[in-house]
Each structure stands twice: as structure tokens, then as C-alpha cells.
Design an enzyme around this catalytic site. Sequence first.
Site, mmCIF file in Angstrom:
data_model
loop_
_atom_site.group_PDB
_atom_site.id
_atom_site.type_symbol
_atom_site.label_atom_id
_atom_site.label_comp_id
_atom_site.label_asym_id
_atom_site.label_seq_id
_atom_site.Cartn_x
_atom_site.Cartn_y
_atom_site.Cartn_z
ATOM 1 N N ASP A 474 2.562 3.166 3.722
ATOM 2 C CA ASP A 474 1.604 2.837 3.760
ATOM 3 C C ASP A 474 1.321 1.879 2.008
ATOM 4 O OD1 ASP A 474 -0.524 4.213 4.525
ATOM 5 O OD2 ASP A 474 -0.415 5.867 3.344
HETATM 6 C C1 GLC Z 1 0.617 9.091 2.643
HETATM 7 C C2 GLC Z 1 0.472 9.110 3.751
HETATM 8 C C3 GLC Z 1 1.095 8.825 4.570
HETATM 9 C C4 GLC Z 1 2.249 7.885 4.240
HETATM 10 C C5 GLC Z 1 2.604 8.381 3.090
HETATM 11 C C6 GLC Z 1 4.279 7.240 3.196
HETATM 12 O O1 GLC Z 1 1.966 10.550 2.980
HETATM 13 O O2 GLC Z 1 -1.033 10.070 3.069
HETATM 14 O O3 GLC Z 1 0.053 8.977 5.745
HETATM 15 O O4 GLC Z 1 3.014 7.589 5.689
HETATM 16 O O5 GLC Z 1 2.519 8.254 2.134
HETATM 17 O O6 GLC Z 1 3.649 5.550 2.550
#
Ligand code: GLC
Length: 784
Positions: A474
Site C-alpha cells: 500500500d
Molecule cells: C496492510 C494492508 C494490506 C497490504 C499490506 C502491505 O496489511 O491491509 O492490504 O497489502 O498492509 O502494505
Amino acid sequence: MRYGYFDKKNKEYVITRPDTPTPWINYIGSGAYGGIVSNTGGGYSFHKDPQNRRVTRYRYNNIPADRPGRYIYIRNRENGEYWNPGYQPVQKKLDDYNCRHGMGYTVLSGEYQGVTGEVTYFVPDDKDFEIWHLKVNNTRTVSQKLQVFAYSEFCFWQAVMDQQNVDWVQQINQGRYEDGIITYYPHYISDNAAFFATAEKVSSYDTNLEAFIGKYRSESNPLAVEQGACSNSVSYRMNGVGAFCIELDLKAKEEKEIVFILGFAEDRKNIREDIKDYLSPENARAALDRLKAYWDSYTGKLSVETPDEDMNLFVNIWNQYQCKTTFNWSRFVSLYQLGLGRGMGIRDSAQDTLGVMHTIPDEARQLIIKLLQCQYTDGRAYHLFFPLTGEGGVGDAPVKLFDWYSDDHLWLILAVNAYVKESGDFGFLEQSVLYNDKSSSASVMEHLDMALAFTHNNRGPNKIALAGRADWNDTLNLDIGKGIAESVFTSMLYCRAASEMIELYEYLGKHELCKKYKAMFEEMKIAINESSWDGQWYKRAFDDFGQPIGSEQNQYGKIFINSQSWAVLGKVADVEKAEKCMESVYKYLNSKFGIVTMYPAYTEYDETKGGVTTYPPGTKENGGIFLHTNPWVMISEIMLGHGDRAFEYYSQILPGKRNEDAELYEVEPYVYCQNILGKEHPQFGVGRNSWLSGTAAWNMVSSSQHILGIRASYDSLEVDPCIPSQWQGFKARRVFRGVTYNIEVHNPNKVGCGVSSITVDGKEVEKIPVYEAGTEHNVVVVML
Ligand code: GLC
């Protein structure tokens, strides 16, 4: 130093001192009504949606921490002293304390001056309410005059509004009492209510917080408890509570049981009727037994006996249990994700289905349908949705350039495929499901086709997937407006998804579709290899200037974990490249507490990379151990036949192995956390964000389906282990499509990978057949 131990027999984790480094919590409820309970009674409840239907309050970032909660005060009427069996909020030093977190219930027990108090919290029979079953025992040989106060603090349904608009909220909320039931509801709502109830004789009650707590006091010294009576307050405004005072005259050695019920009612006229069967201690006990039986059956679809006790504990109990919680709540509500901003993640929930597929495939299918309904007609998907309102969105990140993430939709393919393999329900592929516009619909197969098409139609200069707002990571926000940033990871995930479609359609004999997906797969595979092989590993992405991320030529972020594991999982790398990139992971990314996401971490904020550079080096996505990614490396190692290496990776992050080291680890040793501070952080080894993490589902998959190799396929159960070479073998019991398989695996030559023979009920077979449901069969697998 440790704070507790695993009680294997009772499937409980027992916390033996209240001052755990962080609140160590449990979840009650099965995904509709439920809540969080900490080891000192802190926590809160909600119904279906913690943002839109919050039942009780919790003050995040509060001092003192972890308040309020579900509190029982026990008061001695003779000397006025009072205390809590769970230590908080009075914090009286107890003569004895323990907290037992079990499957769907928590028991807090405390002893003080010849009185023991024990309270069990759980949600019975998937009802919209929870039971607090209290037992108070006079352990002395003389009688004691006591009082019990039970207390919870209500919340306005909309938890954000509860904090944001106190002018309105505190004028409209109403609390009332009638014959053992306290109700709490906003003035303008005529039907539903939160409630707190008991069948015990109530000597006084409060519905108003200000009355119960008193001025300039807190839950530690409430006026009502101090003075030994509530004031029978009616809450016409301000803040609401459910508080009862009950007198207890206990003879020598006498025990008394009291049941309290806290919950939500669609229609407040029906509360008495709804709860009547649960108010007696006998019925509460029976309901707890039913809950335990449910969990035995849930975990009973898979049990293993391997030479590694920690693995057994997690595969059989704790990992399975955690998977149900992530399935229920995605990343929505914990003590770290506050149930306020983000709903259920599409990518997250799709992956969460993988962790429960072996035991509740029907429920997994229902969630998959909801996720498919979050898809746009062009194939991409919302990033998240809110379960109560059905409303979806793309998240709360400040960057508003995009309305799509590059990966959300692709995970749906993995979820559907896993469901079909587990259930054999091929008809599901034909089922018609609405798109998010709520008017167009398509078959599940067409939804999946559109998912691949979206990525296919949104490729960049290197002919690989455009980055969108982000991919699985993210925080890797590469597109700063030029629209050319690309994600190597998403491209690899696309290859994985395409190869799963190929496998499915080959099985179904749909040759045309197979051809189509093979061509799409090949095209992407070639594009990745041409643009993204870096010499010793795969690059991670291309930024909006077309420059590589995750390359030898970068000063920071030279190598990233996901483009190595997914090169293998996506069948993008040939054997030579696969061996090389996995070796690079071991060399540059591994550490004693787990594999870090990337190395070296970024040291300064860089707007061309976005969120990842907001974190200090070694934290979360910026060089932290983001545990979700670790099982992907395990599975990749197994695909290359490296059982010892995979098991090393598996063992080093098993939470149970951090039990003795809990002071450093800080978080619960009975569930995976989301991240551990990495080797570049001064506090290397500290865990954070317990409970809600894709680590749960993927470690369930990596351990049971890949290390132990027991996995569903379209027409058989596969047993293809890749275990540590020194193991003699292991045993397992797996229920698959209603058939029970008792499996024995022998590893006579200490090779650990590869199968030389399979026999079922004494007959050698090529594949393990699916027998008639209800039958039981003995499988013996001899490894090479
Ligand atoms: C958090 C989010 C997930 C994402 C991860 C890595 O766990 O919920 O969707 O893939 O972060 O950024």
C-alpha cells in the site's frame, strides 16, 4: 521473560500476570456481533460493523491504557475495599490472577482477601449479544458481605461521530432501566438499542456515566462503587453506561453465579424475549459448551502430529483460530486498526478466505460473492467495503490520483480457484453475480475474466502492469501523475492468476479459454523477464520516470522480497533465475526474526516513492519484517524443493517461539502479528499490529498445504510434502469433502521432498480419490 503459557489440552493461552507489554487480546463472536477482550478486561463490542454499529466505547491512545472495558468490581461491604478480577481498572494488587484466552471466549480470574472472582465472556450461538458469566467464591471459613458492580460504557452507533460531534451525540442519547434491563439508544431511533441485562436482583443501577463515575474520577475509583450504591440514574443526555449493583452475602466457602448480558437489539421491545434462555448460569454454561464444540469441529477438519510441537500447536489450534478472525474482520478492527476508517479490504479478504477454506468453504464462498460484488464492470475492484452498509471505497490514503489499486481484483481469482478445489462446486463458476453498479451482472467466470482483462488493458511502457495507486504494498505510491509507473509484483501476481485459470480450464476441457490465458500468461512472463531481471534478483517496480525500484543500481531499496517470491509463485522465473533470486533473499533480506521487505531501507522521505519513505528505516514496509510476505518465500522455496530452508523461515516467525522472549516481542505469542521491526531499526525484534494480518491465512497455507503438502485439488486430495530432511515423517487427519483421511507420511531416506508411493487402505494409487462423504480412509505416503 514470559507472561504466560499454552494450555494445549484446553486450547487456551494462559496469561499469568496482568502487566503484559501491550494488551494481549482475544476476539469474541463469530463475525456479526462480537468484540475484543483484553487480558485485563479492556476492549469493546460492535454489531456487524465497528464503524457504523459500535456498541461500547474504547478510548484509543488513552492514559491509563486499554480502557474502558467489560468491568466487574467486587466490593467488601464491611471495609469498603474494591477490586477487579481482571486487575483493571482499579489495579489492586491481586493475590492471584490469570487470564485464559480460549477459542471464542476469555476467562478472567482474580483472588483478593479470601474472595475469588471469575468471569467468562463469550457470544452464545451467534446471537447479537454476549454473556458475562460471573462466579464469586468466598474461600474463607467465615461469611462475607460483598457487592458486585458490573459496568460497560455505551457508544453512539457511529463510532467516528461519537468522537467528532459530541454536541449532538451527547444531547440525543438516552439511557433507561426497566426490571433488570438497561437500554441505550439515540432519541431519534425508535426501534434498535444497545442493552445490558441481568436476571439477578438488582439493588441499584446507573444508566448515566457522569452519575456512576462521579466528577473528576475515572473507572479506577467510580463514585458509585466507592459509596457502595449506584444512584438509579436515568440518562437524559451526556454519556451512557450499563451499570448494576448486586448484593452478595456469601456464607463460608459459598459460591454464587451471576449472568450479565450485553448486546444489540434490532427491536428493543424484544430484548427480554431474546435473552430469556441465556440468563441462568446453567444455560450460560451449556452455551459455552456448544461454543467449544463448534471450535472443536472447526479445527477438527485438519490436525497434524509432526516432530515440531510448535508447528502442531499452530496448525492445529492457533493459526486456524486466527484465520477465522481475519476472515471475520479483515483488517478492520483490532487495537491497531481501530474500526473507524477502513472497512473490509478486498485484497485482504480474498486472501483471508484461503486460511479457512479447508474448514468452512461455504462461508468462504459467501464472502467471495461479496467481494465479486465490489468489482467494477471493467474488472478492477473497490479497495474496501463496509459490511453493514455495503458501501465501498478506495481507502483513506491522502493521494487521490487513483481510484484503483493494481492488484485487488487479481486476488479474487486465487480465492475462487481455492474454493472450487476444496468444494468441487464447479457450478459456482456459472453463478451470476452483480457488479458494484448493482445493475449489471456476470457469471463468476466472467468476473474473473474481467479481472485479468483489467490488468491486461492497463499496462505500461514495459508492457507490464501499471502501478495504480499501489499494489499489495500500500505504501509504494509510485505514480505521481504521469501514469507510467509499473508494478513488477502485480505483473507476477497476474501470471499466477492466469496460470490458475489455465489449470482450471484445462481440467474443465475449455480449450479456447486455455489458449487465450496461455497467450496472456506468456506475453506477461516475457515482458517481465525482459524488463525486470536485474542479474541476481528481480526488480520490484518502475517509477513514474521509468526508473527501476529494487535494483542493484539503486542506493536504497536495492532488493525487495515480493518480486522474488512471486517470480516463483507466478511461474515467471526459470529454475536458474528462481534459485538465484531466492538465494539473494536469504543473503540480503533474512534475519533471525524474519525476512525483511526490502534492503537497504529508505532513509528520507521521497515523494516519488510515497508512503514507504514516511517510515523510519526498518519499520513496516520500509525494511521491516512484514510477516505476510514471509510465507510466500516459504512456498517458493518448497516449489524449488528446499524443505529445510522453508522450515527455517517458518520456524523463525512462529509466534509460539517468541513466548520466552515476550518482553522484547511485546505482542501476543499465540497469534501472528503484522510486522516486526527489522534489522535496521534500533528496536529490532519488536512486534506490532497483532491479529489482523494476511500472515495468518498464508502461513496456514504454507504450513499445511506446502510444508506438509496436504492440499485440495479438483478431483483428489494431494499429499506432496516438502519437510525438513531430518524428520522421519508425520501424521495428519484431514476431512476433505466430508471424507476423513488418516494420513501417514514416511521419509525413510531423509530426502524430505518428493513422493515415491501412495497407498490408500492398503492399495497403491496414483492419486488419492474423493470417496463417499462420511467414509474414513487410511493413506500412507512414502517419500523418495
Ligand atoms: C496492510 C494492508 C494490506 C497490504 C499490506 C502491505 O496489511 O491491509 O492490504 O497489502 O498492509 O502494505
